[in-house]
Design a protein around this motif. Structure first.
Motif, PDB file in Angstrom:
ATOM      1  N   TYR A   1       9.456   4.466  14.106  1.00 31.80           N
ATOM      2  CA  TYR A   1       8.285   5.033  13.423  1.00 31.80           C
ATOM      3  C   TYR A   1       8.277   4.628  11.948  1.00 31.80           C
ATOM      4  CZ  TYR A   1       5.011   8.408  11.510  1.00 31.80           C
ATOM      5  OH  TYR A   1       3.959   8.997  10.850  1.00 31.80           O
ATOM      6  N   MET A   2       9.419   4.714  11.296  1.00 29.37           N
ATOM      7  CA  MET A   2       9.508   4.327   9.883  1.00 29.37           C
ATOM      8  C   MET A   2       9.232   2.831   9.723  1.00 29.37           C
ATOM      9  SD  MET A   2      12.809   6.577   8.640  1.00 29.37           S
ATOM     10  CE  MET A   2      12.749   5.858   6.997  1.00 29.37           C
ATOM     11  N   LYS A   3       9.745   2.042  10.668  1.00 24.92           N
ATOM     12  CA  LYS A   3       9.517   0.599  10.603  1.00 24.92           C
ATOM     13  C   LYS A   3       8.035   0.275  10.766  1.00 24.92           C
ATOM     14  CE  LYS A   3      10.958  -3.752  12.778  1.00 24.92           C
ATOM     15  NZ  LYS A   3      11.811  -4.359  13.833  1.00 24.92           N
ATOM     16  N   PHE A   4       7.362   0.946  11.702  1.00 27.26           N
ATOM     17  CA  PHE A   4       5.937   0.698  11.899  1.00 27.26           C
ATOM     18  C   PHE A   4       5.131   1.179  10.702  1.00 27.26           C
ATOM     19  CE2 PHE A   4       1.687   1.584  13.525  1.00 27.26           C
ATOM     20  CZ  PHE A   4       1.400   0.407  14.197  1.00 27.26           C
ATOM     21  N   THR A   5       5.513   2.322  10.121  1.00 27.28           N
ATOM     22  CA  THR A   5       4.824   2.820   8.922  1.00 27.28           C
ATOM     23  C   THR A   5       4.936   1.826   7.777  1.00 27.28           C
ATOM     24  OG1 THR A   5       5.306   5.100   9.586  1.00 27.28           O
ATOM     25  CG2 THR A   5       4.684   4.734   7.305  1.00 27.28           C
ATOM     26  N   SER A   6       6.140   1.307   7.573  1.00 30.44           N
ATOM     27  CA  SER A   6       6.340   0.314   6.521  1.00 30.44           C
ATOM     28  C   SER A   6       5.546  -0.956   6.803  1.00 30.44           C
ATOM     29  CB  SER A   6       7.828  -0.006   6.395  1.00 30.44           C
ATOM     30  OG  SER A   6       8.065  -1.021   5.461  1.00 30.44           O
ATOM     31  N   LEU A   7       5.511  -1.357   8.091  1.00 27.66           N
ATOM     32  CA  LEU A   7       4.764  -2.558   8.462  1.00 27.66           C
ATOM     33  C   LEU A   7       3.275  -2.383   8.200  1.00 27.66           C
ATOM     34  CD1 LEU A   7       4.707  -5.362   9.780  1.00 27.66           C
ATOM     35  CD2 LEU A   7       4.519  -4.222  12.002  1.00 27.66           C
ATOM     36  N   MET A   8       2.734  -1.222   8.570  1.00 27.92           N
ATOM     37  CA  MET A   8       1.318  -0.956   8.331  1.00 27.92           C
ATOM     38  C   MET A   8       0.998  -0.971   6.843  1.00 27.92           C
ATOM     39  SD  MET A   8      -0.691  -0.586  10.943  1.00 27.92           S
ATOM     40  CE  MET A   8      -2.010   0.381  10.197  1.00 27.92           C
ATOM     41  N   SER A   9       1.869  -0.343   6.050  1.00 22.78           N
ATOM     42  CA  SER A   9       1.664  -0.324   4.603  1.00 22.78           C
ATOM     43  C   SER A   9       1.707  -1.733   4.024  1.00 22.78           C
ATOM     44  CB  SER A   9       2.734   0.550   3.942  1.00 22.78           C
ATOM     45  OG  SER A   9       2.567   0.576   2.548  1.00 22.78           O
ATOM     46  N   THR A  10       2.623  -2.564   4.540  1.00 20.50           N
ATOM     47  CA  THR A  10       2.729  -3.941   4.050  1.00 20.50           C
ATOM     48  C   THR A  10       1.488  -4.754   4.420  1.00 20.50           C
ATOM     49  OG1 THR A  10       5.139  -3.859   4.279  1.00 20.50           O
ATOM     50  CG2 THR A  10       4.131  -6.029   4.131  1.00 20.50           C
ATOM     51  N   VAL A  11       0.996  -4.564   5.650  1.00 23.44           N
ATOM     52  CA  VAL A  11      -0.193  -5.300   6.094  1.00 23.44           C
ATOM     53  C   VAL A  11      -1.409  -4.923   5.250  1.00 23.44           C
ATOM     54  CG1 VAL A  11      -1.826  -5.576   7.997  1.00 23.44           C
ATOM     55  CG2 VAL A  11       0.631  -5.659   8.440  1.00 23.44           C
ATOM     56  N   VAL A  12      -1.597  -3.619   5.028  1.00 26.17           N
ATOM     57  CA  VAL A  12      -2.741  -3.163   4.226  1.00 26.17           C
ATOM     58  C   VAL A  12      -2.613  -3.657   2.789  1.00 26.17           C
ATOM     59  CG1 VAL A  12      -3.910  -1.134   3.292  1.00 26.17           C
ATOM     60  CG2 VAL A  12      -3.181  -1.165   5.680  1.00 26.17           C
ATOM     61  N   SER A  13      -1.389  -3.586   2.248  1.00 28.43           N
ATOM     62  CA  SER A  13      -1.180  -4.058   0.873  1.00 28.43           C
ATOM     63  C   SER A  13      -1.479  -5.545   0.758  1.00 28.43           C
ATOM     64  CB  SER A  13       0.270  -3.783   0.443  1.00 28.43           C
ATOM     65  OG  SER A  13       0.536  -2.402   0.455  1.00 28.43           O
ATOM     66  N   SER A  14      -1.083  -6.326   1.745  1.00 26.99           N
ATOM     67  CA  SER A  14      -1.364  -7.762   1.722  1.00 26.99           C
ATOM     68  C   SER A  14      -2.868  -8.022   1.772  1.00 26.99           C
ATOM     69  CB  SER A  14      -0.673  -8.446   2.908  1.00 26.99           C
ATOM     70  OG  SER A  14       0.726  -8.280   2.847  1.00 26.99           O
ATOM     71  N   GLN A  15      -3.568  -7.246   2.591  1.00 26.78           N
ATOM     72  CA  GLN A  15      -5.022  -7.400   2.671  1.00 26.78           C
ATOM     73  C   GLN A  15      -5.689  -7.074   1.335  1.00 26.78           C
ATOM     74  OE1 GLN A  15      -6.754  -4.953   5.724  1.00 26.78           O
ATOM     75  NE2 GLN A  15      -8.857  -5.405   5.118  1.00 26.78           N
ATOM     76  N   LEU A  16      -5.216  -6.012   0.690  1.00 29.03           N
ATOM     77  CA  LEU A  16      -5.794  -5.630  -0.606  1.00 29.03           C
ATOM     78  C   LEU A  16      -5.446  -6.651  -1.690  1.00 29.03           C
ATOM     79  CD1 LEU A  16      -5.142  -1.772  -0.593  1.00 29.03           C
ATOM     80  CD2 LEU A  16      -7.202  -3.021   0.097  1.00 29.03           C
ATOM     81  N   GLN A  17      -4.259  -7.241  -1.585  1.00 28.79           N
ATOM     82  CA  GLN A  17      -3.890  -8.262  -2.558  1.00 28.79           C
ATOM     83  C   GLN A  17      -4.788  -9.493  -2.448  1.00 28.79           C
ATOM     84  OE1 GLN A  17      -1.853  -8.125  -5.085  1.00 28.79           O
ATOM     85  NE2 GLN A  17      -1.171  -6.044  -4.608  1.00 28.79           N
ATOM     86  N   VAL A  18      -5.192  -9.813  -1.211  1.00 29.28           N
ATOM     87  CA  VAL A  18      -6.126 -10.925  -1.024  1.00 29.28           C
ATOM     88  C   VAL A  18      -7.447 -10.623  -1.728  1.00 29.28           C
ATOM     89  CG1 VAL A  18      -7.473 -12.203   0.680  1.00 29.28           C
ATOM     90  CG2 VAL A  18      -5.065 -11.705   1.113  1.00 29.28           C
ATOM     91  N   MET A  19      -7.927  -9.388  -1.600  1.00 33.00           N
ATOM     92  CA  MET A  19      -9.162  -9.000  -2.287  1.00 33.00           C
ATOM     93  C   MET A  19      -8.996  -9.101  -3.800  1.00 33.00           C
ATOM     94  SD  MET A  19     -10.333  -5.626  -0.139  1.00 33.00           S
ATOM     95  CE  MET A  19     -10.593  -5.670   1.639  1.00 33.00           C
ATOM     96  N   SER A  20      -7.861  -8.601  -4.310  1.00 33.25           N
ATOM     97  CA  SER A  20      -7.621  -8.652  -5.758  1.00 33.25           C
ATOM     98  C   SER A  20      -7.556 -10.092  -6.258  1.00 33.25           C
ATOM     99  CB  SER A  20      -6.309  -7.929  -6.094  1.00 33.25           C
ATOM    100  OG  SER A  20      -6.363  -6.580  -5.696  1.00 33.25           O
ATOM    101  N   THR A  21      -6.910 -10.952  -5.490  1.00 36.43           N
ATOM    102  CA  THR A  21      -6.788 -12.355  -5.890  1.00 36.43           C
ATOM    103  C   THR A  21      -8.155 -13.034  -5.929  1.00 36.43           C
ATOM    104  OG1 THR A  21      -4.585 -12.442  -4.892  1.00 36.43           O
ATOM    105  CG2 THR A  21      -5.646 -14.534  -5.364  1.00 36.43           C
TER     106      THR A  21
END
Length: 274
Positions: free
Chosen positions: A31-51
């Motif tokens: 569960y912790m691994k999936f939570t971290s993975l989801m957070s990383t995926v969303v953060s990467s998506q938002l970083q693309v928008m910021s870039t």
């Protein structure tokens, strides 16, 4: 039989407790691994928008246009925000922390504002992420041609969307964990019952109190396999019973002999007195 059931039950319960501990740990880790993975995926998506916004700002800045005068930024920010409905707001800040442009909520959340400004304007990370209970903030520091900080981009992401996904995944993980536990618990129960079947016969032998004349191969009405533990134990019990019977006979013989000697002695003394 009662003693065997107690040992049998304790052994199964011990194995079940170990199994629950292992599965619980795996459940928590997954569960912790999936939570971290989801957070990383969303953060990467938002970083693309910021870039994407950063490139437009840098091009305008290279043309000599100050950040606060980039009138096309609100339209770009609105289009960027429309890419994901979970993006609640976008902000472009100046070096002093003032909101120059906003898409969505006009002002930063007062509760989170100090931490956001510290990460956006004073942090060492150019691309940063700040996760709160209900909102995920992602940002990017903006630098001019001389590598001086001129502001930053902040994206606020509503976590309720992927929070529902996490809840669903948590439920599926729990269901799978329970299914695995149920399967292994049944397997362990059957394995212990079959593996300790011979021990069960030993306990039955102890509780049945074998007769002295019983043959070890069929002691107490049980069908014992020659060479098995129960068979050897039955032989030992039978031998012990025979030894006790022999000792009892010898004691009876000695008692009878002593009684006879005492009787003869008494008779001899009576004759002598006469």
């Amino acid at each position: 039989m009662k003693a065997f059931l107690e040992v049998h039950f304790k052994l199964i319960m011990t194995i079940w407790i170990i199994l629950v501990s292992v599965l619980g740990l795996l459940y928590l880790m997954n569960y912790m691994k999936f939570t971290s993975l989801m957070s990383t995926v969303v953060s990467s998506q938002l970083q693309v928008m910021s870039t994407s916004l950063e490139r437009s700002i840098i091009r305008a800045e290279q043309l000599g246009l100050p950040l606060q005068e980039m009138d096309n930024l609100p339209e770009l920010m609105a289009r960027t925000r429309a890419r994901d409905e979970q993006v609640s707001a976008l902000y472009v800040l100046d070096a002093g922390g003032r909101v120059l442009f906003a898409s969505g909520t006009e002002l930063l959340d007062p509760e989170h504002r100090p931490r956001i400004l510290r990460r956006a304007l004073k942090g060492d990370e150019v691309a940063w992420t700040l996760e709160e209970s209900s909102v995920l903030y992602s940002g990017l520091q903006l630098f001019d041609g001389t590598r001086q900080l001129m502001g930053g981009i902040v994206i606020a992401y509503d976590k309720s969307g992927y929070g529902a996904v996490l809840a669903q995944v948590k439920l599926h993980l729990l269901e799978m964990t329970l299914m695995i536990f149920g399967s292994f618990a049944l397997l362990i129960f059957v394995a212990v019952r079959l593996g300790f079947g011979d021990v069960n016969k030993v306990f039955k032998l102890i509780s049945s109190q074998l007769p002295r004349s019983h043959d070890a191969s069929g002691a107490g009405g049980l069908e014992l396999v020659p060479g098995s533990m129960a068979h050897r134990f039955a032989e030992q019990i039978d031998q012990s019973n025979r030894m006790k019977a022999q000792v009892r006979r010898e004691l009876d013989a000695m008692t009878a002999e002593v009684s006879r000697l005492r009787s003869d002695r008494s008779h001899h003394e009576e004759v002598k007195n006469d």
